[in-house]
Design an enzyme around this catalytic site. Structure first.
Site, PDB file in Angstrom:
ATOM      1  N   ARG A 122       0.898  -1.142  -0.216  1.00 35.02           N
ATOM      2  CA  ARG A 122       0.030  -0.065   0.000  1.00 35.02           C
ATOM      3  C   ARG A 122       1.004   1.184   0.029  1.00 35.02           C
ATOM      4  NH1 ARG A 122      -5.286   1.442   3.251  1.00 35.02           N
ATOM      5  NH2 ARG A 122      -6.226   0.163   1.668  1.00 35.02           N
ATOM      6  N   HIS A 149      -7.228   0.833  -6.623  1.00 35.63           N
ATOM      7  CA  HIS A 149      -7.520   0.007  -5.443  1.00 35.63           C
ATOM      8  C   HIS A 149      -8.120  -1.288  -5.842  1.00 35.63           C
ATOM      9  CE1 HIS A 149      -7.989  -0.994  -1.353  1.00 35.63           C
ATOM     10  NE2 HIS A 149      -8.786  -0.380  -1.070  1.00 35.63           N
ATOM     11  N   GLN A 152     -10.463  -3.758  -3.593  1.00 36.07           N
ATOM     12  CA  GLN A 152     -11.487  -3.262  -3.019  1.00 36.07           C
ATOM     13  C   GLN A 152     -12.908  -3.423  -4.179  1.00 36.07           C
ATOM     14  OE1 GLN A 152     -12.404  -1.762  -0.047  1.00 36.07           O
ATOM     15  NE2 GLN A 152     -14.592  -2.086  -0.918  1.00 36.07           N
ATOM     16  N   ASP A 244     -16.663   7.775  -2.149  1.00 34.65           N
ATOM     17  CA  ASP A 244     -15.748   7.552  -1.579  1.00 34.65           C
ATOM     18  C   ASP A 244     -15.347   9.016  -0.943  1.00 34.65           C
ATOM     19  OD1 ASP A 244     -13.241   6.749  -0.524  1.00 34.65           O
ATOM     20  OD2 ASP A 244     -12.296   6.542  -2.469  1.00 34.65           O
ATOM     21  N   CYS A 284     -16.459   2.250   0.024  1.00 35.47           N
ATOM     22  CA  CYS A 284     -15.235   1.320   0.297  1.00 35.47           C
ATOM     23  C   CYS A 284     -14.947   1.363   1.709  1.00 35.47           C
ATOM     24  CB  CYS A 284     -14.100   1.605  -0.477  1.00 35.47           C
ATOM     25  SG  CYS A 284     -13.610   3.504  -0.468  1.00 35.47           S
ATOM     26  N   ARG A 312     -14.318  -8.263   1.282  1.00 33.71           N
ATOM     27  CA  ARG A 312     -12.834  -8.071   1.024  1.00 33.71           C
ATOM     28  C   ARG A 312     -12.059  -9.423   1.558  1.00 33.71           C
ATOM     29  NH1 ARG A 312     -10.603  -3.072   1.100  1.00 33.71           N
ATOM     30  NH2 ARG A 312      -8.774  -4.101   0.388  1.00 33.71           N
TER      31      ARG A 312
HETATM   32  N1  NVA Z   1      -9.697   6.980  -2.084  1.00 32.90           N
HETATM   33  C1  NVA Z   1      -9.270   6.481  -0.612  1.00 32.90           C
HETATM   34  C2  NVA Z   1      -9.715   4.891  -0.503  1.00 32.90           C
HETATM   35  C3  NVA Z   1      -9.645   4.415   0.960  1.00 32.90           C
HETATM   36  C4  NVA Z   1      -9.772   3.073   1.107  1.00 32.90           C
HETATM   37  C5  NVA Z   1      -8.030   6.596  -0.535  1.00 32.90           C
HETATM   38  O1  NVA Z   1      -6.972   6.490  -1.248  1.00 32.90           O
HETATM   39  O2  NVA Z   1      -7.712   7.103   0.711  1.00 32.90           O
HETATM   40  N1   CP Z   2     -11.484   0.074   1.959  1.00 31.90           N
HETATM   41  C1   CP Z   2     -10.178   0.142   2.602  1.00 31.90           C
HETATM   42  O1   CP Z   2      -9.246  -0.144   1.902  1.00 31.90           O
HETATM   43  O2   CP Z   2     -10.024   0.200   3.961  1.00 31.90           O
HETATM   44  P1   CP Z   2      -8.557   0.281   4.787  1.00 31.90           P
HETATM   45  O3   CP Z   2      -8.113   1.726   4.313  1.00 31.90           O
HETATM   46  O4   CP Z   2      -9.249   0.307   6.151  1.00 31.90           O
HETATM   47  O5   CP Z   2      -7.787  -0.669   4.313  1.00 31.90           O
END
Ligand code: NVA
Ligand code: CP
Length: 338
Positions: A122, A149, A152, A244, A284, A312
């Site tokens: 990540r 992502h 997700q 989101d 998400c 998930r």
């Molecule tokens: N668009 C958000 C998704 C979090 C799961 C982010 O990147 O923070």
């Molecule tokens: N939706 C998602 O990826 O959640 P987290 O950021 O908690 O992993």
């Protein structure tokens, strides 16, 4: 003969879409052909229905997870999922420095491939994930980058398939920022032949190259991709409304400015009233309640956000099984007998 050869080998050339994915990366939805997406979703359904059949399927496999950003769902579902398959996850908290600050991505990759079976990342920069993948011979999984992502989105379309009979007839309206989530959802809708409408404020549209890639896939699958700046037009008659956060991780300093710009894109009961009567609400998570969605919507019976979160777990077990190969030997014969 190496020890690895004593363990049932993955049927590399069996022609089965699940087998073809073994040992590859999942960095973008574009890494999967439409038939491979279908195989993954089918495997997920089987794992969800009969989790005990897959216990121990990845026994002895070790996966390392480097996270430059916080996580609840992604971290825990990968860790719990892998553990229930008999494998082991090693988590590295990478939130205090970028992965390539201490040494080059290629050197990191060439170390990791000697020790573990898979890397899950990540990151802020998508190029960090592709940089590791370029130099590592083991599978690399994108657990969220600035660009996509994919895990997700796969869980989200699995959720939609649980709720609707024919995904090709489903219209998903994504309302909010043209971010990583919008990219993966668009690419996956394209792959599955579904319809997706993406509504963002002007200047916050999804990247043109991702839209073009999704439209190219859609031309083959019959999917329909619509990009608009009008949230009401996007949600009118839709089967599901997805939103989101307005400021993603790493964009915190823009949050105040974005809150004003995105205000007309809040998913509230009024916006939901333009969708089909049966329309679902999707997110998400984590949600910023009172910003992109109201409490009344996210807590309504139409909301499936915790189904998405549950899925998930199942989708990531299927991803690990497909990429690491260990599940196919159990998956194939048992599914035939099911
Ligand atoms: N668009 C958000 C998704 C979090 C799961 C982010 O990147 O923070
Ligand atoms: N939706 C998602 O990826 O959640 P987290 O950021 O908690 O992993």
């Amino acid at each position: 003969m190496s020890t690895r050869m004593l363990v049932a080998p993955v049927p590399q050339s069996s022609g089965h879409p699940a087998a073809e994915v073994a040992h590859r990366d999942l960095i973008s939805i574009q890494d999967l052909l439409p038939e491979e997406v279908r195989a993954l979703l089918d495997l997920t359904a089987l794992i969800k229905a009969r989790p005990a059949d897959f216990r121990g399927a990845l026994s002895g496999k070790q996966v390392v997870m480097f996270f430059e950003k916080p996580s609840l769902r992604t971290r825990l579902t990968f860790e719990a999922g892998l553990s229930s398959l008999g494998g082991q996850a090693i988590f590295v908290d990478q939130t205090r420095s970028r992965l390539d600050e201490r040494e080059s991505l290629s050197d990191i990759a060439r170390n990791l491939e000697r020790w573990v079976d898979c890397v899950i990342l990540r990151t802020f920069e998508h190029s960090t994930i592709t940089g590791i993948a370029e130099h590592a011979s083991i599978p690399v999984i994108n657990a969220l980058s600035d660009l996509e992502h994919p895990c997700q989105a796969l869980a989200d379309f699995f959720t939609l398939e649980e709720k609707f009979d024919d995904i090709a007839k489903v219209t998903l309206a994504y309302v909010g920022d043209g971010n990583n989530m919008s990219h993966s959802l668009m690419l996956l809708a394209a792959s599955l032949g579904a319809k997706i409408r993406v509504a963002t404020p002007k200047g916050y549209e999804p990247l043109a190259e991702v839209v073009a890639a999704a439209k190219k896939i859609a031309a083959k699958t019959g999917a329909k991709i619509t990009i608009t700046n009008d949230p009401v037009a996007a949600v009118t008659g839709a089967d599901a409304i997805y939103t989101d956060v307005w400021a993603s991780m790493g964009q915190e300093e823009e949050a105040q400015q974005r809150a004003q710009i995105f205000e007309p894109f809040q998913v509230d009961e009024e916006l939901m009233s333009h969708a089909a009567d049966h329309a679902l609400f999707m997110h998400c998570l984590p949600a910023h309640r009172g910003d992109e969605v109201t409490d009344a919507v996210i807590d309504s019976p139409q909301s499936v956000v915790f189904d998405q979160a549950e899925n998930r777990l199942h989708i990531q077990k299927a991803i690990l099984l497909m990429l690491l190969g260990g599940g196919l030997r159990r998956f194939r014969p048992r599914s035939t007998n099911a």
